[in-house]
Design a protein around this motif. Structure first.
Motif, PDB file in Angstrom:
ATOM      1  N   LYS A 317      18.957  11.942 -84.877  1.00  0.00           N
ATOM      2  CA  LYS A 317      18.138  13.073 -85.310  1.00  0.00           C
ATOM      3  C   LYS A 317      18.940  14.352 -85.144  1.00  0.00           C
ATOM      4  N   VAL A 318      18.663  15.331 -86.023  1.00  0.00           N
ATOM      5  CA  VAL A 318      19.343  16.623 -85.975  1.00  0.00           C
ATOM      6  C   VAL A 318      18.304  17.741 -86.030  1.00  0.00           C
ATOM      7  N   TYR A 319      18.501  18.750 -85.192  1.00  0.00           N
ATOM      8  CA  TYR A 319      17.692  19.968 -85.246  1.00  0.00           C
ATOM      9  C   TYR A 319      18.630  21.152 -85.449  1.00  0.00           C
ATOM     10  N   THR A 320      18.242  22.063 -86.330  1.00  0.00           N
ATOM     11  CA  THR A 320      19.070  23.228 -86.640  1.00  0.00           C
ATOM     12  C   THR A 320      18.279  24.501 -86.393  1.00  0.00           C
ATOM     13  N   GLY A 321      18.938  25.475 -85.739  1.00  0.00           N
ATOM     14  CA  GLY A 321      18.295  26.762 -85.544  1.00  0.00           C
ATOM     15  C   GLY A 321      18.536  27.336 -84.167  1.00  0.00           C
ATOM     16  N   ASP A 322      17.493  27.910 -83.575  1.00  0.00           N
ATOM     17  CA  ASP A 322      17.561  28.579 -82.282  1.00  0.00           C
ATOM     18  C   ASP A 322      17.749  27.543 -81.177  1.00  0.00           C
ATOM     19  N   VAL A 323      18.969  27.452 -80.656  1.00  0.00           N
ATOM     20  CA  VAL A 323      19.310  26.398 -79.698  1.00  0.00           C
ATOM     21  C   VAL A 323      18.479  26.518 -78.427  1.00  0.00           C
ATOM     22  N   GLN A 324      18.294  27.726 -77.924  1.00  0.00           N
ATOM     23  CA  GLN A 324      17.517  27.910 -76.705  1.00  0.00           C
ATOM     24  C   GLN A 324      16.096  27.374 -76.872  1.00  0.00           C
ATOM     25  N   ALA A 325      15.451  27.786 -77.945  1.00  0.00           N
ATOM     26  CA  ALA A 325      14.071  27.379 -78.174  1.00  0.00           C
ATOM     27  C   ALA A 325      13.960  25.875 -78.374  1.00  0.00           C
ATOM     28  N   ILE A 326      14.906  25.299 -79.096  1.00  0.00           N
ATOM     29  CA  ILE A 326      14.861  23.851 -79.347  1.00  0.00           C
ATOM     30  C   ILE A 326      15.028  23.075 -78.043  1.00  0.00           C
ATOM     31  N   LEU A 327      15.991  23.479 -77.216  1.00  0.00           N
ATOM     32  CA  LEU A 327      16.210  22.791 -75.941  1.00  0.00           C
ATOM     33  C   LEU A 327      14.973  22.857 -75.055  1.00  0.00           C
TER      34      LEU A 327
END
Length: 550
Positions: A317-327
């Protein structure tokens, strides 16, 4: 409307619109066809300019200026092969998501493909690397420029930040006469209005269990990401990841860990984690990437940018965008897992601390540099051995580290480091071949009164090749790979106006030497064969230690 008026309005408006979108710094190389562009940048009240006589080095210098804060930096050159010399830096900018704004002057249509001097095909010449390309119409009477330019600049500015960040290219054909109206400063009236938005995916599946987080280089500061402090999370950090400066429990000896673990230890490790989350750019360490390639633990990639780097293994799976918020959304706290990697990391650090003084190779020299260099210095590491030795021998984790690891080449290392030195104390650690490759870049310290500490390991050739399989083919090795160049950088220092010191022994590496004000070149002479043998000996000692840890 005269030609001069049309030319002035077009070029001055273009530069002012780019300033509006955040281009406050421009690097120019001298040339005739680019005269109106260079003058517009020079007299613009909001733009700082640097002049670099070598386009290839100029482009990497601009890349360095942009690298730290990811602000768009302009590049101006004349027509012909001048523009072609930008190509290596544009490739690096593309792979490293650096927003260079390339402004290439060109001959008008009637001078192309007709044998006119300094006329080559410049249209879309960086097509493999530039995120956006456009060519301006010729500035002439009756052609309205405002709407055309605003549309083109706004489209280009979409790549000055965010998840699509990268270089853009404006090709600008210009007819003679080339001089603009220098009194038209009224055209510089726009205010900076650049805004960036952070995106967060709509649906993020939270993970529970034991999680191994791999932190590559990120533009985003991850220091305060609370999810990474959870008891069920183990963090590995690349040298370029500044999270390691603020968290003592982060694992930084992972290269030696994965070089040393037995197959049984790897199998045990696989049972200790439910997920691996990879954040940002791929790791520097080849051994760590080999582990990631072969492990069966499910991997998730979190990327700041749309051009996702799946190396070394396709994630589930891949998530793209605001790394802080995603983590913070993807990680849920849980019970502590095994501390095996942490114990091995500490064991390696202790082993290096106790044994490195038995050696006098480049690794030992690197260890001493890192211990004697003031914490306030940032470090720029050349590709090949310097970044690998830093990763192996840095036990303090107090310096901010940078490197050109987009294309992983030795192109433009000096110039990039000098570009970064315009904003902070900088020490460049580089090999003799890489320094030779970009010696022209040294001139900027003299021209712009920049301070930089250049430490060159001179092992008379390509030291990293001694660690590769081709080293066993001795009859061809030196000519094809070792490539001894027999240079004494004392002469280089004299040519470019740098104070010079030659280091022959570990005891010569002192805090006084490394932390002097101004610019200097420190040459450390080493032997490639001895360096290989010492590296391998210490690596074997560490492997024995690691393999004894349960």
């Amino acid at each position: 409307m005269s030609h001069k008026t049309a030319l002035t309005e077009q070029i001055f408006t273009l530069v002012d619109m780019l300033y509006r979108e955040g281009m406050t710094t421009v690097v120019t190389s001298p040339g005739s066809r680019s005269t109106p562009l260079a003058l517009a940048a020079e007299i613009h009240p909001g733009i700082r300019t640097f002049i670099h006589p070598d386009e290839r080095s100029a482009a990497f210098f601009a890349l360095g200026l942009s690298k730290k804060d990811k602000q768009p930096v302009g590049l101006i050159c004349t027509s012909g092969t001048a523009a072609a010399n930008y190509t290596p830096a544009v490739a690096e900018a593309d792979l490293s998501h650096i927003p260079l704004v390339i402004l290439t002057a060109d001959r008008p249509a009637e001078l192309r493909d007709a044998g006119a001097p300094q006329a080559i095909i410049q249209n879309n010449m960086y097509q493999n690397y530039a995120r956006y390309f456009t060519e301006l119409p010729i500035a002439e009477s009756g052609v309205p420029q405002g709407f055309i330019l605003d549309n083109k600049v706004r489209r280009a500015a979409a790549f000055f930040g965010g998840t699509a960040c990268g270089p853009v290219h404006f090709n600008i054909p210009i007819r003679e006469p080339l001089m603009p109206d220098m009194n038209r400063v009224d055209l510089f009236h726009r205010e900076p209005s650049r805004t960036l938005t952070r995106t967060v995916p709509d649906s993020i599946e939270a993970l529970s269990g034991h999680i191994l987080v791999i932190l590559g280089e990120t533009h985003t500061d991850l220091t305060d990401v609370k999810a990474l402090d959870c008891d069920n999370v183990t963090v590995i950090a690349d040298p370029r990841q500044h999270y390691r400066l603020h968290h003592s429990d982060v694992i930084t000896n992972h290269d030696l860990i994965f070089l040393s673990l037995t197959d049984t230890q790897i199998q045990d490790l696989e049972t200790q984690f439910d997920y691996i989350i990879r954040v940002g750019e791929p790791l520097t360490s080849k051994a760590s990437n080999q582990f990631l390639k072969r492990t069966k633990i499910p991997q998730i990639v979190i990327s700041e940018y749309d051009n996702i780097k799946t190396f070394p293994k396709e994630p589930v799976k891949v998530y793209t965008g605001d790394v802080q918020a995603i983590l913070d959304q993807i990680i849920t706290s849980g019970v502590p897992g095994s501390d095996f990697l942490t114990r091995v990391n500490e064991g390696i650090g202790d082993m290096i601390e106790k044994n490195v003084r038995h050696y006098g190779d480049e690794g030992r020299m690197m260890y001493e540099i890192l211990n004697q260099l003031d914490d306030s210095h940032s470090i720029f590491l050349s590709s090949s051995m310097p970044i690998r030795d830093y990763e192996r021998y840095d036990l303090k984790n107090v310096h901010r580290v940078y490197a050109n690891r987009g294309a992983n080449g030795i192109d433009g290392v000096v110039s990039t480091a000098l570009g970064m030195s315009a904003g902070e104390k900088m020490t460049l650690i580089i090999g003799d071949v890489a320094l030779y490759h970009d010696m022209n870049g040294l001139i900027m310290a003299k021209l712009e009164q920049l301070n930089i500490n250049v430490i060159v390991f001179n092992n008379n050739g390509g030291g990293i090749f001694s660690f590769l399989p081709q080293y066993t083919h001795k009859e061809h090795f030196e000519r094809l790979f070792g490539t001894p160049i027999d240079l004494n950088f004392r002469h280089t220092a004299a040519l470019y106006g740098y104070p010079y010191t030659e280091v022959e022994d570990v005891e010569d590496i002192t805090a006084d030497l490394l932390n002097r004000d101004g610019r200097q070149i420190i040459e450390i002479r080493t032997d490639r064969t001895e360096n290989l043998e010492s590296h391998q000996a210490l690596k074997n000692e560490i492997a024995t230690k690691v393999q004894s840890i349960d």
